[in-house]
Design a protein around this motif. Structure first.
Motif, PDB file in Angstrom:
ATOM      1  N   ALA A   1       0.851  -1.137  -0.066  1.00  0.00           N
ATOM      2  CA  ALA A   1      -0.067   0.288  -0.120  1.00  0.00           C
ATOM      3  C   ALA A   1       0.935   1.275  -0.121  1.00  0.00           C
ATOM      4  O   ALA A   1       0.300   2.247  -0.805  1.00  0.00           O
ATOM      5  CB  ALA A   1      -0.972  -0.094   1.147  1.00  0.00           C
TER       6      ALA A   1
ATOM      7  N   THR B   1       2.766   1.548  -3.395  1.00  0.00           N
ATOM      8  CA  THR B   1       1.556   1.931  -4.780  1.00  0.00           C
ATOM      9  C   THR B   1       0.815   2.919  -4.570  1.00  0.00           C
ATOM     10  O   THR B   1       0.257   3.276  -5.384  1.00  0.00           O
ATOM     11  CB  THR B   1       0.977   0.556  -5.049  1.00  0.00           C
ATOM     12  OG1 THR B   1       0.293   0.248  -3.742  1.00  0.00           O
ATOM     13  CG2 THR B   1       2.047  -0.587  -5.411  1.00  0.00           C
ATOM     14  N   LYS B   2       0.670   3.487  -3.334  1.00  0.00           N
ATOM     15  CA  LYS B   2      -0.215   4.258  -2.629  1.00  0.00           C
ATOM     16  C   LYS B   2      -1.651   3.828  -3.008  1.00  0.00           C
ATOM     17  O   LYS B   2      -2.583   4.572  -3.285  1.00  0.00           O
ATOM     18  CB  LYS B   2       0.080   5.717  -3.589  1.00  0.00           C
ATOM     19  CG  LYS B   2       1.366   6.255  -3.697  1.00  0.00           C
ATOM     20  CD  LYS B   2       1.898   6.722  -2.265  1.00  0.00           C
ATOM     21  CE  LYS B   2       3.293   6.908  -2.162  1.00  0.00           C
ATOM     22  NZ  LYS B   2       3.934   7.320  -0.978  1.00  0.00           N
ATOM     23  N   GLU B   3      -1.837   2.553  -3.348  1.00  0.00           N
ATOM     24  CA  GLU B   3      -3.178   1.967  -3.266  1.00  0.00           C
ATOM     25  C   GLU B   3      -3.624   1.227  -1.736  1.00  0.00           C
ATOM     26  O   GLU B   3      -3.855   0.185  -2.036  1.00  0.00           O
ATOM     27  CB  GLU B   3      -3.173   0.852  -4.419  1.00  0.00           C
ATOM     28  CG  GLU B   3      -2.925   1.523  -5.946  1.00  0.00           C
ATOM     29  CD  GLU B   3      -4.023   2.442  -6.376  1.00  0.00           C
ATOM     30  OE1 GLU B   3      -5.094   2.066  -5.828  1.00  0.00           O
ATOM     31  OE2 GLU B   3      -3.977   2.828  -7.444  1.00  0.00           O
TER      32      GLU B   3
ATOM     33  N   PHE C   1      -7.438  -0.462  -1.842  1.00  0.00           N
ATOM     34  CA  PHE C   1      -7.147  -1.734  -2.413  1.00  0.00           C
ATOM     35  C   PHE C   1      -6.449  -2.891  -1.706  1.00  0.00           C
ATOM     36  O   PHE C   1      -6.939  -3.745  -1.533  1.00  0.00           O
ATOM     37  CB  PHE C   1      -6.680  -1.343  -4.112  1.00  0.00           C
ATOM     38  CG  PHE C   1      -6.448  -2.686  -4.698  1.00  0.00           C
ATOM     39  CD1 PHE C   1      -7.510  -3.500  -5.395  1.00  0.00           C
ATOM     40  CD2 PHE C   1      -5.149  -3.299  -4.693  1.00  0.00           C
ATOM     41  CE1 PHE C   1      -7.383  -4.615  -6.052  1.00  0.00           C
ATOM     42  CE2 PHE C   1      -4.921  -4.500  -5.577  1.00  0.00           C
ATOM     43  CZ  PHE C   1      -6.129  -4.991  -6.345  1.00  0.00           C
TER      44      PHE C   1
END
Length: 267
Positions: A225, A228-230, A233
């Protein structure tokens, strides 16, 4: 000899890859395609998250028998005629049911390390000791699990009529054989619902070990996280993995429940 062991190791690794539910030939992450953020290999995070899943599951499975064994003996101590054993069992359950699981983990991981280091220093041994995070997590979760498990087993012991013990004595069975052949089968059946709840809690508590550096589901998805800056998700993926463990556990527990009831007389 070394060549044979190497061949066996390679075979087991290949077999494990074939049945890997995440990164195997028909694994979930493999089927998502090589361009997916969850793909296995250098392009995605599938391998890392699959590794974290295996660590979390391995930790729960390793903790379960240790916690059950400790909880069983603590429950026996609670039923003992010796006052000292009853007192010790009561102190044990009070301490580890009262402390937060995270604090127990810190005490085991850092405190045990300091204790061993101090002991070695007192013996004149200058050596740096570092406790394995998996071992520390297993011990911490096992003592917490066992403190609750002992209460469940103690209630199950009380639910078994005293006539069952008397029947074993009348048949000429020793105390140990009466416990093993007559009491334990009934104990498992009575305690199973409570133990199922504790197992589900144990699966969730494995997430705590991420704070001491163990690469479990939470740690691996957290790293993915951040990179990926996600965040939403990947934490959603973590939720799905824990739910998958709960669903599979429920299916397995249903079979165990049927097995424990196979000898019940029809009503």
């Amino acid at each position: 000899m070394g060549g044979a062991l190497s061949a066996i190791g390679s075979f087991l690794a290949s077999a494990g890859h074939l049945v890997d539910p995440m990164c195997g030939p028909v694994g979930v992450f493999t089927l998502l395609g090589p361009s997916s953020i969850l793909s296995c290999g250098a392009e995605g995070w599938g391998d890392e998250i699959a590794f974290g899943f295996r660590v979390s599951l391995s930790l729960a499975i390793a903790t379960l028998p240790v916690g059950l064994a400790i909880g069983f003996f603590v429950a026996l101590g609670s039923q003992s005629g010796e006052r000292s054993l009853r007192t010790a069992a009561g102190i044990y359950t009070t301490i580890f049911r009262g402390l937060p699981e995270l604090l127990t983990l810190f005490i085991v991981y850092y405190g045990l390390q300091i204790l061993i280091q101090s002991t070695l220093t007192a013996l004149g041994i200058e050596q740096r000791i570092e406790i394995n995070a998996f071992f520390a997590g297993m011990i911490a979760l096992a003592v917490v699990f066992s403190s609750y498990c002992s209460e469940v087993l103690q209630s199950a012991f009380k639910a078994i009529p005293k006539g069952q013990y008397e029947a074993g004595h009348a048949l000429g069975l020793s105390g140990g054989r009466t416990l093993r052949l007559i009491v334990l089968p009934q104990l498992i059946r009575i305690a199973l619902p409570g133990l199922v709840n504790l197992w589900m809690n144990l699966l969730k508590d494995t997430a705590l070990v991420s704070v001491v550096g163990l690469s479990d589901i939470i740690r691996q998805t957290g790293i993915a996280a951040k990179v990926t800056k996600e965040a939403f998700f990947f934490y959603l993926i973590a939720c799905a993995l824990y739910l998958a463990l709960a669903v599979v556990s429920s299916i397995g527990i249903r079979f165990i429940d049927r097995w424990t009831k196979r000898s019940e007389a029809p009503r």
